[in-house]
Motif scaffolding. Structure first.
Motif, mmCIF file in Angstrom:
data_model
loop_
_atom_site.group_PDB
_atom_site.id
_atom_site.type_symbol
_atom_site.label_atom_id
_atom_site.label_comp_id
_atom_site.label_asym_id
_atom_site.label_seq_id
_atom_site.Cartn_x
_atom_site.Cartn_y
_atom_site.Cartn_z
ATOM 1 N N ASN A 1 -1.471 0.594 -9.687
ATOM 2 C CA ASN A 1 -0.092 0.499 -9.207
ATOM 3 C C ASN A 1 0.102 -0.700 -8.291
ATOM 4 O O ASN A 1 1.139 -1.366 -8.336
ATOM 5 C CB ASN A 1 0.300 1.797 -8.494
ATOM 6 N N GLU A 2 -0.884 -0.992 -7.455
ATOM 7 C CA GLU A 2 -0.790 -2.188 -6.608
ATOM 8 C C GLU A 2 -0.736 -3.446 -7.469
ATOM 9 O O GLU A 2 0.035 -4.369 -7.199
ATOM 10 C CB GLU A 2 -1.980 -2.254 -5.647
ATOM 11 N N LYS A 3 -1.559 -3.477 -8.508
ATOM 12 C CA LYS A 3 -1.568 -4.641 -9.402
ATOM 13 C C LYS A 3 -0.211 -4.814 -10.075
ATOM 14 O O LYS A 3 0.325 -5.934 -10.169
ATOM 15 C CB LYS A 3 -2.667 -4.481 -10.456
ATOM 16 N N ALA A 4 0.377 -3.693 -10.531
ATOM 17 C CA ALA A 4 1.682 -3.763 -11.186
ATOM 18 C C ALA A 4 2.759 -4.262 -10.226
ATOM 19 O O ALA A 4 3.616 -5.065 -10.601
ATOM 20 C CB ALA A 4 2.059 -2.384 -11.729
ATOM 21 N N LEU A 5 2.707 -3.795 -8.975
ATOM 22 C CA LEU A 5 3.694 -4.243 -7.983
ATOM 23 C C LEU A 5 3.524 -5.723 -7.665
ATOM 24 O O LEU A 5 4.510 -6.457 -7.532
ATOM 25 C CB LEU A 5 3.557 -3.403 -6.709
ATOM 26 N N LYS A 6 2.280 -6.170 -7.544
ATOM 27 C CA LYS A 6 2.031 -7.590 -7.281
ATOM 28 C C LYS A 6 2.554 -8.451 -8.419
ATOM 29 O O LYS A 6 3.137 -9.518 -8.192
ATOM 30 C CB LYS A 6 0.533 -7.841 -7.090
ATOM 31 N N GLN A 7 2.345 -8.007 -9.639
ATOM 32 C CA GLN A 7 2.818 -8.760 -10.794
ATOM 33 C C GLN A 7 4.334 -8.868 -10.806
ATOM 34 O O GLN A 7 4.893 -9.837 -11.324
ATOM 35 C CB GLN A 7 2.316 -8.108 -12.090
ATOM 36 N N LYS A 8 5.002 -7.880 -10.220
ATOM 37 C CA LYS A 8 6.461 -7.912 -10.135
ATOM 38 C C LYS A 8 6.946 -8.585 -8.853
ATOM 39 O O LYS A 8 8.146 -8.673 -8.604
ATOM 40 C CB LYS A 8 7.020 -6.488 -10.215
ATOM 41 N N GLY A 9 6.000 -9.049 -8.039
ATOM 42 C CA GLY A 9 6.371 -9.724 -6.803
ATOM 43 C C GLY A 9 6.845 -8.789 -5.718
ATOM 44 O O GLY A 9 7.471 -9.216 -4.749
ATOM 45 N N ALA B 1 0.830 -1.210 0.000
ATOM 46 C CA ALA B 1 0.000 0.000 0.000
ATOM 47 C C ALA B 1 0.862 1.257 0.000
ATOM 48 O O ALA B 1 0.590 2.219 -0.727
ATOM 49 C CB ALA B 1 -0.924 0.000 1.214
ATOM 50 N N PHE B 2 1.924 1.253 0.799
ATOM 51 C CA PHE B 2 2.824 2.408 0.879
ATOM 52 C C PHE B 2 3.509 2.655 -0.459
ATOM 53 O O PHE B 2 3.545 3.779 -0.963
ATOM 54 C CB PHE B 2 3.866 2.176 1.972
ATOM 55 N N GLU B 3 4.030 1.590 -1.051
ATOM 56 C CA GLU B 3 4.770 1.732 -2.301
ATOM 57 C C GLU B 3 3.858 2.183 -3.445
ATOM 58 O O GLU B 3 4.232 3.022 -4.263
ATOM 59 C CB GLU B 3 5.436 0.399 -2.655
ATOM 60 N N SER B 4 2.657 1.629 -3.490
ATOM 61 C CA SER B 4 1.731 2.047 -4.542
ATOM 62 C C SER B 4 1.294 3.497 -4.325
ATOM 63 O O SER B 4 1.041 4.229 -5.292
ATOM 64 C CB SER B 4 0.524 1.117 -4.608
ATOM 65 N N SER B 5 1.226 3.942 -3.072
ATOM 66 C CA SER B 5 0.924 5.351 -2.792
ATOM 67 C C SER B 5 2.029 6.258 -3.326
ATOM 68 O O SER B 5 1.758 7.333 -3.871
ATOM 69 C CB SER B 5 0.761 5.580 -1.285
ATOM 70 N N CYS B 6 3.285 5.817 -3.164
ATOM 71 C CA CYS B 6 4.415 6.593 -3.680
ATOM 72 C C CYS B 6 4.349 6.681 -5.198
ATOM 73 O O CYS B 6 4.599 7.742 -5.791
ATOM 74 C CB CYS B 6 5.735 5.967 -3.244
ATOM 75 N N MET B 7 4.016 5.565 -5.845
ATOM 76 C CA MET B 7 3.883 5.566 -7.300
ATOM 77 C C MET B 7 2.730 6.453 -7.738
ATOM 78 O O MET B 7 2.828 7.197 -8.724
ATOM 79 C CB MET B 7 3.691 4.136 -7.798
ATOM 80 N N THR B 8 1.630 6.400 -7.001
ATOM 81 C CA THR B 8 0.477 7.237 -7.318
ATOM 82 C C THR B 8 0.823 8.715 -7.171
ATOM 83 O O THR B 8 0.429 9.547 -7.995
ATOM 84 C CB THR B 8 -0.715 6.877 -6.419
ATOM 85 N N PHE B 9 1.580 9.041 -6.128
ATOM 86 C CA PHE B 9 2.018 10.426 -5.968
ATOM 87 C C PHE B 9 2.866 10.856 -7.158
ATOM 88 O O PHE B 9 2.705 11.967 -7.684
ATOM 89 C CB PHE B 9 2.807 10.594 -4.669
ATOM 90 N N GLY B 10 3.764 9.981 -7.610
ATOM 91 C CA GLY B 10 4.563 10.294 -8.791
ATOM 92 C C GLY B 10 3.698 10.548 -10.018
ATOM 93 O O GLY B 10 3.962 11.463 -10.806
ATOM 94 N N ASP B 11 2.647 9.738 -10.188
ATOM 95 C CA ASP B 11 1.712 9.948 -11.296
ATOM 96 C C ASP B 11 1.049 11.316 -11.206
ATOM 97 O O ASP B 11 0.897 12.023 -12.210
ATOM 98 C CB ASP B 11 0.621 8.863 -11.284
ATOM 99 N N ILE C 1 -7.551 8.840 -7.944
ATOM 100 C CA ILE C 1 -6.578 8.336 -6.985
ATOM 101 C C ILE C 1 -6.797 6.852 -6.718
ATOM 102 O O ILE C 1 -5.854 6.057 -6.672
ATOM 103 C CB ILE C 1 -6.646 9.154 -5.682
ATOM 104 N N GLN C 2 -8.058 6.444 -6.556
ATOM 105 C CA GLN C 2 -8.355 5.036 -6.310
ATOM 106 C C GLN C 2 -7.965 4.165 -7.497
ATOM 107 O O GLN C 2 -7.389 3.084 -7.332
ATOM 108 C CB GLN C 2 -9.848 4.862 -5.992
ATOM 109 N N LEU C 3 -8.256 4.638 -8.703
ATOM 110 C CA LEU C 3 -7.903 3.871 -9.892
ATOM 111 C C LEU C 3 -6.389 3.752 -10.056
ATOM 112 O O LEU C 3 -5.863 2.691 -10.385
ATOM 113 C CB LEU C 3 -8.528 4.500 -11.135
ATOM 114 N N LEU C 4 -5.683 4.846 -9.837
ATOM 115 C CA LEU C 4 -4.225 4.812 -9.898
ATOM 116 C C LEU C 4 -3.664 3.859 -8.851
ATOM 117 O O LEU C 4 -2.756 3.064 -9.127
ATOM 118 C CB LEU C 4 -3.654 6.219 -9.684
ATOM 119 N N GLN C 5 -4.197 3.950 -7.634
ATOM 120 C CA GLN C 5 -3.728 3.092 -6.551
ATOM 121 C C GLN C 5 -3.939 1.619 -6.904
ATOM 122 O O GLN C 5 -3.045 0.784 -6.712
ATOM 123 C CB GLN C 5 -4.483 3.432 -5.261
ATOM 124 N N MET C 6 -5.115 1.293 -7.420
ATOM 125 C CA MET C 6 -5.407 -0.091 -7.788
ATOM 126 C C MET C 6 -4.469 -0.579 -8.889
ATOM 127 O O MET C 6 -3.934 -1.701 -8.829
ATOM 128 C CB MET C 6 -6.866 -0.204 -8.261
#
Length: 553
Positions: A307-315, A175-185, A300-305
């Motif tokens: 980004n979380e999906k992308a991070l999960k796919q990368k493990g 959640a934290f990492e995807s928030s950072c990515m969302t902030f970058g977006d 924000i919710q769509l970006l978060q979702m």
């Protein structure tokens, strides 16, 4: 004047210097919209006692899990957990990631109490794996709590919120990492001047944006953080993004054109936030934050979702070394006839962050595969998104980021039809760098969402009742979800056997013929762009790039 009601954990002299107790003592408002305005205006910001009452009320109203630890639980467990250790030297839970406890206006007893509360929270919430914001939250709440037990209960209610539509504090690394990515977006979209500066002065652009929560939860002085927290409790997580974006805007305004004061822009921003009182008042910071025209909660919710999906796919679900933008384009492996490594890194800083961790993969090169549009489609189909690069015979360079698989063109039965989403953009690199995004991103007043948006499977979010169209737009959604004044704003990309088009309405951002030999560019309504190069041009080279997960190489 009544006593401010400071508790035994607060240094009264520091508190009086930080926040003057001059405000009203009661709040009778119950309407949410009115409460929002009062929070933004700082109605209870200068009354220590009233702020305590408001926090108690707002946190009490947070919907929580059935079993949520309360003050009595704290009284039962604190002795067992702390034991005979001195509270000042208690270890912090691992999930705070070595984050220092901000002292704000706490005395030594208060600083020790924060450690005790954090350890008891760790005992009651074993599912929290990463929460570096929590020390600042607990430290702030302790200023406005009668005792440790009440502060513990407030923090627990924030952590135990079970409203699926209400995001409060990140409690996992994912959640934290995807928030950072969302902030970058969001920086990429809404603070382009600051983003350009960050890219210019930092090799690790994602690392800079990964620090955004620390600006708020630790570096901001108490009187600023408390004002942010006032609004956060009423309006939720989006407030944090807004304030962090405002901080970056002020930093850019003050520091643009000046040399770095330290060896890194990351450290410079931290120092700027610590000393923010030299630059802007809390009122001006919030005013700037709410002047930013975000797409609000839905985007924000769509970006978060995503980004979380992308991070999960990368493990990437637990804390590990980040892969930064400057690593995504390796000089030793990158070969292009059109752009340099540096130029490709600049382009990579523009793409949505869920793809910025990917490596560029050359799908098509006219010099390698020939000057054939049919071959271009063959090489690109099955890849989403793609990056189109064009070099003219006059050595001009331009291109487009295209969000949708080119195979979508086959749905129109051989006729030329537009498809794609609002994440598409066009750009030029030579003779000067300029990016043009979907016009609706810059001017959301052009459109209003249709009722279909609420039922869209790709956006399973509750339907907002806001009358402000900017509250519900998102470039993730297809253009069929918007009531546009004309179809011209929805012409993202189209492909036929004899031409390829990007952007439309009153002109085309890019038009390329079927032989990949000639092209033209002009202003178009989709991107509100200037011509990307000479209006009629001859093509020297065309390339299409895909986005390859580094783990699949």
């Amino acid at each position: 004047m009544d006593s401010p009601g400071y508790n035994c954990f607060v240094d009264r002299d520091k508190m009086d210097a930080a926040i003057q107790d001059l405000g009203p003592k009661e709040l009778s408002c119950t309407d949410l919209q009115e409460l929002k305005q009062l929070a933004r205006q700082g109605y209870w910001a200068q009354s220590h006692a009233l702020r305590g009452k408001v926090y108690q009320r707002l946190i009490r109203d947070i919907p929580c899990r059935t079993v949520t630890p309360d003050a009595s639980v704290y009284s039962d467990i604190v002795g067992k957990i702390v034991g005979k250790h001195s509270s000042s030297c208690l270890p912090l839970p691992e999930f705070v990631d070595n984050t220092q406890v901000p002292s704000y206006c706490l005395n030594a007893r208060g600083e020790g109490a924060v450690r005790k509360i954090l350890l008891c929270i760790a005992n009651q919430f074993p599912d929290i794996s990463f929460c570096p914001a929590l020390p600042a939250v607990v430290a702030l709440l302790l200023h406005y709590s009668i005792d440790e037990a009440e502060c513990f209960e407030k923090a627990c209610r924030i952590l135990a919120c079970n409203d699926p539509g209400r995001r409060l504090i990140d409690q996992s690394f994912l959640a934290f990492e995807s928030s950072c990515m969302t902030f970058g977006d969001l920086v990429n979209k809404y603070c382009q001047a600051a983003h350009k500066l960050m890219v210019a002065v930092s090799e690790d652009i994602l690392q800079v944006y990964a620090d955004w929560q620390r600006w708020l939860f630790g570096e901001l002085p108490l009187c600023y953080f408390a004002r942010v927290f006032d609004v956060f409790l009423v309006e939720g997580y989006k407030v944090l993004y807004r304030v962090a974006l405002a901080i970056l805007k002020f930093f850019h305004k003050v520091r643009a054109g000046q040399p770095l004061e330290s060896d890194s822009v990351k450290q410079d921003i931290r120092m700027f936030v610590k000393d923010i009182a030299k630059t802007v008042s809390p009122e001006k910071l919030l005013e700037k934050a709410f002047a930013i025209r975000l797409f609000s909660r839905k985007e924000i919710q769509l970006l978060q979702m995503a980004n979380e999906k992308a991070l999960k796919q990368k493990g990437i679900t637990v804390k590990q070394k980040r892969q930064f933008v400057h690593l995504a384009v390796h000089a030793e492996n990158f070969r292009s006839e059109i752009v340099s490594v540096r130029e490709m890194r600049d382009i990579w800083s523009w793409v949505p962050e869920r793809f910025a961790l990917c490596q560029p993969l050359l799908l098509f090169s006219s010099l390698q595969h020939g000057y054939s549009l049919a071959r271009f489609y063959f090489q690109c189909e099955g890849h989403e998104p793609t990056l189109l690069l064009i070099k003219t015979t006059q050595k001009e360079v331009c291109g487009a980021y295209l969000s949708t698989d080119w195979s979508e063109r086959n749905k129109f039965g051989g006729k030329l039809g537009f498809f794609g989403t609002g994440e598409c953009f066009v750009f030029r690199l030579q003779p000067e760098v300029q990016r043009y995004e979907w016009v609706v991103i810059k001017h959301p007043e052009l459109t209003k969402p249709t009722p279909l948006m609420a039922a869209e499977p790709s956006a399973p979010l509750s339907h907002s009742t806001s009358s402000d169209p900017a509250d519900r737009l998102s470039p993730f959604l297809a253009t069929r979800h918007f009531n546009l004044p004309s179809k011209t704003e929805s012409m993202f990309m189209a492909g036929g056997s004899d031409c390829l088009i990007v952007g439309g309405g009153g002109g085309q951002a890019l038009y390329i013929d079927g032989d990949l030999n000639r092209g033209r560019t002009s202003h178009c309504d989709t991107f509100n762009n200037q011509p990307l190069c000479s209006e009629n041009f001859l093509i020297a080279a065309v390339e299409a790039w895909g986005f390859q997960d580094p783990d699949t190489q």
